[in-house]
Design a protein around this motif. Structure first.
Motif, PDB file in Angstrom:
ATOM      1  N   ASP A  34       0.759  -1.355  -0.197  1.00 49.94           N
ATOM      2  CA  ASP A  34       0.008  -0.080   0.121  1.00 49.94           C
ATOM      3  C   ASP A  34       0.913   1.372  -0.102  1.00 49.94           C
ATOM      4  O   ASP A  34       0.762   2.287  -0.773  1.00 49.94           O
ATOM      5  CB  ASP A  34      -0.949  -0.040   1.292  1.00 49.94           C
ATOM      6  CG  ASP A  34      -2.030   1.118   1.257  1.00 49.94           C
ATOM      7  OD1 ASP A  34      -2.399   1.466  -0.034  1.00 49.94           O
ATOM      8  OD2 ASP A  34      -2.291   1.461   2.164  1.00 49.94           O
ATOM      9  N   GLU A  92       0.889   6.821   4.654  1.00 47.51           N
ATOM     10  CA  GLU A  92       0.667   5.724   5.770  1.00 47.51           C
ATOM     11  C   GLU A  92       1.651   5.904   7.063  1.00 47.51           C
ATOM     12  O   GLU A  92       2.002   4.960   7.393  1.00 47.51           O
ATOM     13  CB  GLU A  92       1.258   4.494   5.090  1.00 47.51           C
ATOM     14  CG  GLU A  92       0.153   4.010   3.824  1.00 47.51           C
ATOM     15  CD  GLU A  92      -0.226   2.633   4.292  1.00 47.51           C
ATOM     16  OE1 GLU A  92      -1.306   2.598   4.806  1.00 47.51           O
ATOM     17  OE2 GLU A  92       0.600   1.498   4.086  1.00 47.51           O
ATOM     18  N   HIS A 117      -4.734   6.029   6.292  1.00 49.59           N
ATOM     19  CA  HIS A 117      -5.755   5.538   6.834  1.00 49.59           C
ATOM     20  C   HIS A 117      -5.637   4.653   8.266  1.00 49.59           C
ATOM     21  O   HIS A 117      -6.535   3.987   8.624  1.00 49.59           O
ATOM     22  CB  HIS A 117      -6.442   4.658   5.635  1.00 49.59           C
ATOM     23  CG  HIS A 117      -5.439   3.282   5.410  1.00 49.59           C
ATOM     24  ND1 HIS A 117      -6.172   1.873   5.559  1.00 49.59           N
ATOM     25  CD2 HIS A 117      -4.186   2.996   5.357  1.00 49.59           C
ATOM     26  CE1 HIS A 117      -5.118   1.036   5.384  1.00 49.59           C
ATOM     27  NE2 HIS A 117      -3.767   1.623   5.320  1.00 49.59           N
ATOM     28  N   HIS A 118      -4.937   4.934   8.706  1.00 46.60           N
ATOM     29  CA  HIS A 118      -4.679   4.317  10.364  1.00 46.60           C
ATOM     30  C   HIS A 118      -5.268   5.310  11.018  1.00 46.60           C
ATOM     31  O   HIS A 118      -5.278   6.572  11.233  1.00 46.60           O
ATOM     32  CB  HIS A 118      -3.126   4.209  10.744  1.00 46.60           C
ATOM     33  CG  HIS A 118      -2.545   3.289   9.735  1.00 46.60           C
ATOM     34  ND1 HIS A 118      -1.528   3.754   8.666  1.00 46.60           N
ATOM     35  CD2 HIS A 118      -2.244   2.153   9.934  1.00 46.60           C
ATOM     36  CE1 HIS A 118      -1.209   2.706   8.074  1.00 46.60           C
ATOM     37  NE2 HIS A 118      -1.495   1.695   8.748  1.00 46.60           N
ATOM     38  N   THR A 137      -4.543   3.315   1.980  1.00 46.61           N
ATOM     39  CA  THR A 137      -4.138   4.350   1.397  1.00 46.61           C
ATOM     40  C   THR A 137      -4.222   4.655  -0.290  1.00 46.61           C
ATOM     41  O   THR A 137      -4.740   5.615  -0.588  1.00 46.61           O
ATOM     42  CB  THR A 137      -2.629   4.833   1.817  1.00 46.61           C
ATOM     43  OG1 THR A 137      -2.400   4.728   3.243  1.00 46.61           O
ATOM     44  CG2 THR A 137      -2.299   6.125   1.268  1.00 46.61           C
ATOM     45  N   ASP A 167      -3.613  -4.634   0.921  1.00 46.96           N
ATOM     46  CA  ASP A 167      -4.163  -3.881   2.403  1.00 46.96           C
ATOM     47  C   ASP A 167      -5.286  -4.775   2.658  1.00 46.96           C
ATOM     48  O   ASP A 167      -5.730  -4.676   3.852  1.00 46.96           O
ATOM     49  CB  ASP A 167      -4.341  -2.718   2.272  1.00 46.96           C
ATOM     50  CG  ASP A 167      -3.045  -1.972   3.184  1.00 46.96           C
ATOM     51  OD1 ASP A 167      -2.123  -2.334   3.082  1.00 46.96           O
ATOM     52  OD2 ASP A 167      -3.276  -0.892   3.759  1.00 46.96           O
TER      53      ASP A 167
HETATM   54 MN   LIG Z   1      -2.162   0.931   4.317  1.00 43.02          MN
END
Ligand SMILES: [Mn+2]
Length: 326
Positions: A34, A92, A117-118, A137, A167
């Motif tokens: 990703d 990321e 996207h965490h 991401t 992912d």
């Molecule tokens: Mn990721």
């Protein structure tokens, strides 16, 4: 902190891309599909727009991702001699440190952009496009293309597809949404050879990786009445084959195959620390455990690095997990 309005953040980033001329791009330590796919896709569109791009990764590209288009343009562990960029885009990285020691670059960058996207992502950028509900991401980056009205080329589509497919565990994990499939469908329309990519990602494993997997599986033990699976890889488990940490990718997922297992942990001895990876099912949030030890990640997949030996690290982590499971 109040979550910024994503549309506004996309607008700000669009402006940065239009007006800026030089860009620094970095992903996280031990880059995955990703991170790399997202970096390469953004780099490609920036170059098409005539921008100068410096691609940086603190750690090497894993062997199984070496087929990614233009992956050799990423400078491994080599920061640029020039310090000043119009923008530094971090992909990321839930904290800037996840990218390595980027402090000088970030201090001098015109703008810092955080695309992630965490859900543990800290809003450290001038622009923060943080979308925890996004599968990857790459899915967010596709949205960036869309908002810029930039068409996606075949190679860019291949890069973004790699980000999404890896992912989501081949559209398997719960983060896969109707929107994820829609984006994947749009990418496939460009006509890149996705079946070839799937072969390279999922039907190809080096002899070394298979042997390390064997060692990992041998170490598998069940604790907490079968709800916790633990695996450990010692330095000697690599050294005897001449394998390296990248050969451990996916080993952890085998722990989750045992019926009844809710959490899996993989302990791996590294040069100066103990690397710990977590997987979980349903409500057990392993990102919180990782965060306790200075790491981060997602609810069902997370990791951290500890300054500890195998024995000591195991004891500390397992005590925390036992508390949660009991
Ligand atoms: Mn990721």
């Amino acid at each position: 902190m109040k979550t910024p309005d994503l549309e506004q953040e996309f607008k700000k980033l669009k402006k940065i891309i239009v007006t800026g001329r030089s860009f620094f791009l970095a992903g996280h330590l031990n880059p995955d599909g990703d991170t790399l796919g997202s970096m390469l896709a953004i780099s490609s569109v920036l170059k098409r727009l005539g921008k100068k791009v410096y691609l940086f990764s603190n750690d090497p590209v894993p062997e199984n991702l070496s087929f990614l288009p233009h992956v050799k343009s990423i400078k491994i562990g080599r920061l640029p001699p020039k310090k000043r960029f119009d923008a530094a885009i971090l992909l990321e990285c839930s904290t800037p440190q996840r990218g390595g020691d980027l402090s000088t670059i970030l201090k001098h960058a015109g703008k810092v952009v955080n695309i992630d996207h965490h859900k543990t992502s800290e809003f450290y950028g001038d622009v923060n496009i943080v979308e925890p509900h996004s599968s990857s991401t790459a899915e967010i980056v596709y949205r960036l293309f869309y908002s810029m009205k930039a068409h996606v080329t075949k190679t860019e589509a291949a890069c973004l597809y790699v980000g999404i497919v890896t992912d989501t565990g081949r559209f398997h994990f719960p983060a896969t949404s109707p929107r994820t499939l829609e984006v994947a469908s749009r990418l496939l329309e460009t006509g890149f050879r996705f079946s070839r990519i799937n072969d390279l990602l999922y039907a190809t494993k080096s002899c070394l990786a298979l042997k390390v997997l064997g060692r990992g599986l041998e170490s598998l033990e069940l604790l907490c009445g079968g709800r916790l699976a633990v695996m450990s890889l010692k330095t000697s488990d690599f050294a005897c084959f001449g394998a390296s940490p990248e050969h451990t990718e996916n080993v952890i997922n085998y722990g989750m195959m045992v019926p009844g297992v809710k959490v899996t942990v993989l302990f791996r001895e590294a040069a100066d620390c103990l690397s710990v990876t977590f997987r979980s099912r349903s409500h057990v949030d392993v990102s919180l455990i990782a965060k306790t030890f200075g790491g981060g990640g997602h609810k069902n997949a997370a990791g951290c690095r500890m300054k500890a030996g195998m024995q000591e690290g195991r004891k500390k982590i397992l005590a925390v997990i036992r508390k949660i499971l009991n």
